[in-house]
Scaffold this motif. Structure first.
Motif, PDB file in Angstrom:
ATOM      1  N   SER A  48      -9.780 -39.274   3.132  1.00 52.84           N
ATOM      2  CA  SER A  48     -10.814 -38.929   2.159  1.00 52.84           C
ATOM      3  C   SER A  48     -11.714 -37.820   2.690  1.00 52.84           C
ATOM      4  O   SER A  48     -11.684 -37.479   3.868  1.00 52.84           O
ATOM      5  CB  SER A  48     -11.672 -40.150   1.835  1.00 52.84           C
ATOM      6  OG  SER A  48     -12.349 -40.606   2.988  1.00 52.84           O
ATOM      7  N   SER A  49     -12.534 -37.295   1.787  1.00 56.10           N
ATOM      8  CA  SER A  49     -13.612 -36.398   2.187  1.00 56.10           C
ATOM      9  C   SER A  49     -14.870 -37.257   2.274  1.00 56.10           C
ATOM     10  O   SER A  49     -15.132 -38.085   1.410  1.00 56.10           O
ATOM     11  CB  SER A  49     -13.793 -35.272   1.166  1.00 56.10           C
ATOM     12  OG  SER A  49     -14.218 -35.787  -0.072  1.00 56.10           O
ATOM     13  N   THR A  50     -15.632 -37.084   3.345  1.00 54.98           N
ATOM     14  CA  THR A  50     -16.798 -37.939   3.556  1.00 54.98           C
ATOM     15  C   THR A  50     -17.931 -37.173   4.215  1.00 54.98           C
ATOM     16  O   THR A  50     -17.699 -36.217   4.949  1.00 54.98           O
ATOM     17  CB  THR A  50     -16.426 -39.164   4.424  1.00 54.98           C
ATOM     18  OG1 THR A  50     -17.577 -40.011   4.545  1.00 54.98           O
ATOM     19  CG2 THR A  50     -15.952 -38.757   5.798  1.00 54.98           C
ATOM     20  N   ASP A  51     -19.142 -37.630   3.939  1.00 55.21           N
ATOM     21  CA  ASP A  51     -20.303 -37.094   4.647  1.00 55.21           C
ATOM     22  C   ASP A  51     -20.837 -38.132   5.634  1.00 55.21           C
ATOM     23  O   ASP A  51     -21.990 -38.079   6.051  1.00 55.21           O
ATOM     24  CB  ASP A  51     -21.384 -36.624   3.677  1.00 55.21           C
ATOM     25  CG  ASP A  51     -21.859 -37.707   2.729  1.00 55.21           C
ATOM     26  OD1 ASP A  51     -21.449 -38.871   2.873  1.00 55.21           O
ATOM     27  OD2 ASP A  51     -22.645 -37.373   1.824  1.00 55.21           O
ATOM     28  N   SER A  52     -19.993 -39.054   6.044  1.00 57.21           N
ATOM     29  CA  SER A  52     -20.380 -40.100   6.996  1.00 57.21           C
ATOM     30  C   SER A  52     -20.835 -39.542   8.335  1.00 57.21           C
ATOM     31  O   SER A  52     -21.574 -40.198   9.069  1.00 57.21           O
ATOM     32  CB  SER A  52     -19.211 -41.057   7.248  1.00 57.21           C
ATOM     33  OG  SER A  52     -18.892 -41.787   6.095  1.00 57.21           O
ATOM     34  N   PHE A  53     -20.380 -38.349   8.680  1.00 58.97           N
ATOM     35  CA  PHE A  53     -20.725 -37.735   9.963  1.00 58.97           C
ATOM     36  C   PHE A  53     -21.906 -36.784   9.839  1.00 58.97           C
ATOM     37  O   PHE A  53     -22.266 -36.122  10.790  1.00 58.97           O
ATOM     38  CB  PHE A  53     -19.523 -36.951  10.512  1.00 58.97           C
ATOM     39  CG  PHE A  53     -18.275 -37.765  10.627  1.00 58.97           C
ATOM     40  CD1 PHE A  53     -18.132 -38.718  11.620  1.00 58.97           C
ATOM     41  CD2 PHE A  53     -17.235 -37.588   9.729  1.00 58.97           C
ATOM     42  CE1 PHE A  53     -16.974 -39.478  11.726  1.00 58.97           C
ATOM     43  CE2 PHE A  53     -16.072 -38.336   9.829  1.00 58.97           C
ATOM     44  CZ  PHE A  53     -15.949 -39.281  10.831  1.00 58.97           C
ATOM     45  N   GLY A  54     -22.481 -36.685   8.648  1.00 50.76           N
ATOM     46  CA  GLY A  54     -23.515 -35.683   8.369  1.00 50.76           C
ATOM     47  C   GLY A  54     -22.924 -34.665   7.425  1.00 50.76           C
ATOM     48  O   GLY A  54     -22.860 -34.894   6.219  1.00 50.76           O
ATOM     49  N   PRO A  55     -22.432 -33.539   7.967  1.00 55.98           N
ATOM     50  CA  PRO A  55     -21.772 -32.559   7.097  1.00 55.98           C
ATOM     51  C   PRO A  55     -20.463 -33.121   6.523  1.00 55.98           C
ATOM     52  O   PRO A  55     -19.798 -33.942   7.160  1.00 55.98           O
ATOM     53  CB  PRO A  55     -21.476 -31.375   8.017  1.00 55.98           C
ATOM     54  CG  PRO A  55     -22.133 -31.658   9.310  1.00 55.98           C
ATOM     55  CD  PRO A  55     -22.504 -33.106   9.350  1.00 55.98           C
ATOM     56  N   LEU A  56     -20.106 -32.683   5.356  1.00 52.73           N
ATOM     57  CA  LEU A  56     -18.861 -33.100   4.713  1.00 52.73           C
ATOM     58  C   LEU A  56     -17.677 -32.783   5.620  1.00 52.73           C
ATOM     59  O   LEU A  56     -17.599 -31.687   6.178  1.00 52.73           O
ATOM     60  CB  LEU A  56     -18.722 -32.377   3.374  1.00 52.73           C
ATOM     61  CG  LEU A  56     -17.755 -32.947   2.364  1.00 52.73           C
ATOM     62  CD1 LEU A  56     -18.102 -34.381   2.015  1.00 52.73           C
ATOM     63  CD2 LEU A  56     -17.745 -32.098   1.111  1.00 52.73           C
ATOM     64  N   ALA A  57     -16.770 -33.758   5.781  1.00 51.80           N
ATOM     65  CA  ALA A  57     -15.636 -33.594   6.694  1.00 51.80           C
ATOM     66  C   ALA A  57     -14.457 -34.421   6.202  1.00 51.80           C
ATOM     67  O   ALA A  57     -14.625 -35.390   5.470  1.00 51.80           O
ATOM     68  CB  ALA A  57     -16.023 -34.046   8.105  1.00 51.80           C
ATOM     69  N   PRO A  58     -13.236 -34.056   6.610  1.00 54.30           N
ATOM     70  CA  PRO A  58     -12.072 -34.878   6.290  1.00 54.30           C
ATOM     71  C   PRO A  58     -12.029 -36.116   7.176  1.00 54.30           C
ATOM     72  O   PRO A  58     -12.431 -36.077   8.336  1.00 54.30           O
ATOM     73  CB  PRO A  58     -10.884 -33.951   6.573  1.00 54.30           C
ATOM     74  CG  PRO A  58     -11.396 -32.895   7.476  1.00 54.30           C
ATOM     75  CD  PRO A  58     -12.874 -32.820   7.296  1.00 54.30           C
ATOM     76  N   LEU A  59     -11.529 -37.218   6.613  1.00 54.30           N
ATOM     77  CA  LEU A  59     -11.364 -38.460   7.351  1.00 54.30           C
ATOM     78  C   LEU A  59      -9.968 -38.989   7.065  1.00 54.30           C
ATOM     79  O   LEU A  59      -9.634 -39.267   5.922  1.00 54.30           O
ATOM     80  CB  LEU A  59     -12.414 -39.495   6.917  1.00 54.30           C
ATOM     81  CG  LEU A  59     -12.283 -40.886   7.540  1.00 54.30           C
ATOM     82  CD1 LEU A  59     -12.591 -40.832   9.036  1.00 54.30           C
ATOM     83  CD2 LEU A  59     -13.207 -41.866   6.839  1.00 54.30           C
ATOM     84  N   ASN A  60      -9.158 -39.103   8.090  1.00 56.46           N
ATOM     85  CA  ASN A  60      -7.779 -39.593   7.946  1.00 56.46           C
ATOM     86  C   ASN A  60      -7.653 -40.995   8.530  1.00 56.46           C
ATOM     87  O   ASN A  60      -6.817 -41.251   9.385  1.00 56.46           O
ATOM     88  CB  ASN A  60      -6.809 -38.625   8.630  1.00 56.46           C
ATOM     89  CG  ASN A  60      -6.655 -37.352   7.839  1.00 56.46           C
ATOM     90  OD1 ASN A  60      -6.020 -37.347   6.799  1.00 56.46           O
ATOM     91  ND2 ASN A  60      -7.280 -36.279   8.299  1.00 56.46           N
ATOM     92  N   ASP A  61      -8.506 -41.908   8.057  1.00 58.33           N
ATOM     93  CA  ASP A  61      -8.562 -43.239   8.648  1.00 58.33           C
ATOM     94  C   ASP A  61      -8.869 -44.319   7.612  1.00 58.33           C
ATOM     95  O   ASP A  61      -9.535 -45.291   7.913  1.00 58.33           O
ATOM     96  CB  ASP A  61      -9.630 -43.253   9.751  1.00 58.33           C
ATOM     97  CG  ASP A  61      -9.585 -44.517  10.580  1.00 58.33           C
ATOM     98  OD1 ASP A  61      -8.495 -45.091  10.748  1.00 58.33           O
ATOM     99  OD2 ASP A  61     -10.653 -44.952  11.041  1.00 58.33           O
ATOM    100  N   GLY A  62      -8.391 -44.146   6.369  1.00 59.68           N
ATOM    101  CA  GLY A  62      -8.634 -45.158   5.342  1.00 59.68           C
ATOM    102  C   GLY A  62      -7.703 -46.347   5.502  1.00 59.68           C
ATOM    103  O   GLY A  62      -6.854 -46.387   6.393  1.00 59.68           O
ATOM    104  N   LEU A  63      -7.857 -47.318   4.615  1.00 63.31           N
ATOM    105  CA  LEU A  63      -7.004 -48.506   4.662  1.00 63.31           C
ATOM    106  C   LEU A  63      -5.568 -48.216   4.249  1.00 63.31           C
ATOM    107  O   LEU A  63      -4.659 -48.949   4.611  1.00 63.31           O
ATOM    108  CB  LEU A  63      -7.576 -49.611   3.766  1.00 63.31           C
ATOM    109  CG  LEU A  63      -8.918 -50.195   4.188  1.00 63.31           C
ATOM    110  CD1 LEU A  63      -9.352 -51.277   3.205  1.00 63.31           C
ATOM    111  CD2 LEU A  63      -8.858 -50.748   5.607  1.00 63.31           C
ATOM    112  N   GLY A  64      -5.342 -47.182   3.467  1.00 62.59           N
ATOM    113  CA  GLY A  64      -3.986 -46.822   3.072  1.00 62.59           C
ATOM    114  C   GLY A  64      -3.393 -47.702   1.988  1.00 62.59           C
ATOM    115  O   GLY A  64      -2.180 -47.718   1.811  1.00 62.59           O
TER     116      GLY A  64
END
Length: 145
Positions: A48-64
């Motif tokens: 997903s795309s997320t702002d969990s780190f502050g700036p918007l970033a890709p995250l390849n760690d979802g439940l799938g």
């Protein structure tokens, strides 16, 4: 199971540490309806795309539980659309689904089966690659109310 917004990264980490992720996967396999907005949308996908780190970033760690990637708030927050298209184009995120605020997609057994909009103008898209470029394909949504 309804999951609201917040930090996608924190949500996934806490679920994994406390075995909630396994329980959710078991519930889904038994037909439990899973729903969510923002981080609650992101968690079901592979990425997903997320702002969990502050700036918007890709995250390849979802439940799938759903294949591909997700982008909530697609046209509702500055930079989301452009960044998501760029990440799909450069391979940082797999092809997936982009959803505006006040719109929702419905999946059955992992396959898209429809979508809904609470407000006129809210849209959802399949985003994939065509000749190395990211392209949007609008998903028809049923307007509620």
């Amino acid at each position: 199971v309804y999951v609201g917004g917040g930090s996608t990264v924190n949500l996934l980490e806490l679920w994994r540490r406390h075995a909630v992720a396994e329980l959710v996967e078991q519930a889904a396999a038994q037909g439990t309806v899973l729903a969510g907005i923002s981080a609650g949308m992101n968690c079901w996908y592979e990425a997903s795309s997320t702002d969990s780190f502050g700036p918007l970033a890709p995250l390849n760690d979802g439940l799938g539980l759903l294949r591909g990637s997700a982008c909530p708030h697609y046209r509702g927050e500055p930079g989301r659309r452009e960044r998501y298209l760029g990440w799909v184009a450069d391979g940082s995120l797999p092809a997936g689904y982009a959803v505006d605020d006040y719109a929702a997609l419905l999946f059955r057994d992992g396959e898209l089966s429809g979508g809904f909009a609470e407000r006129p103008g809210s849209q959802a898209f399949r985003v994939g690659l065509d000749g190395g470029s990211a392209v949007e394909r609008e998903i028809a949504l049923q307007l509620l109310g």
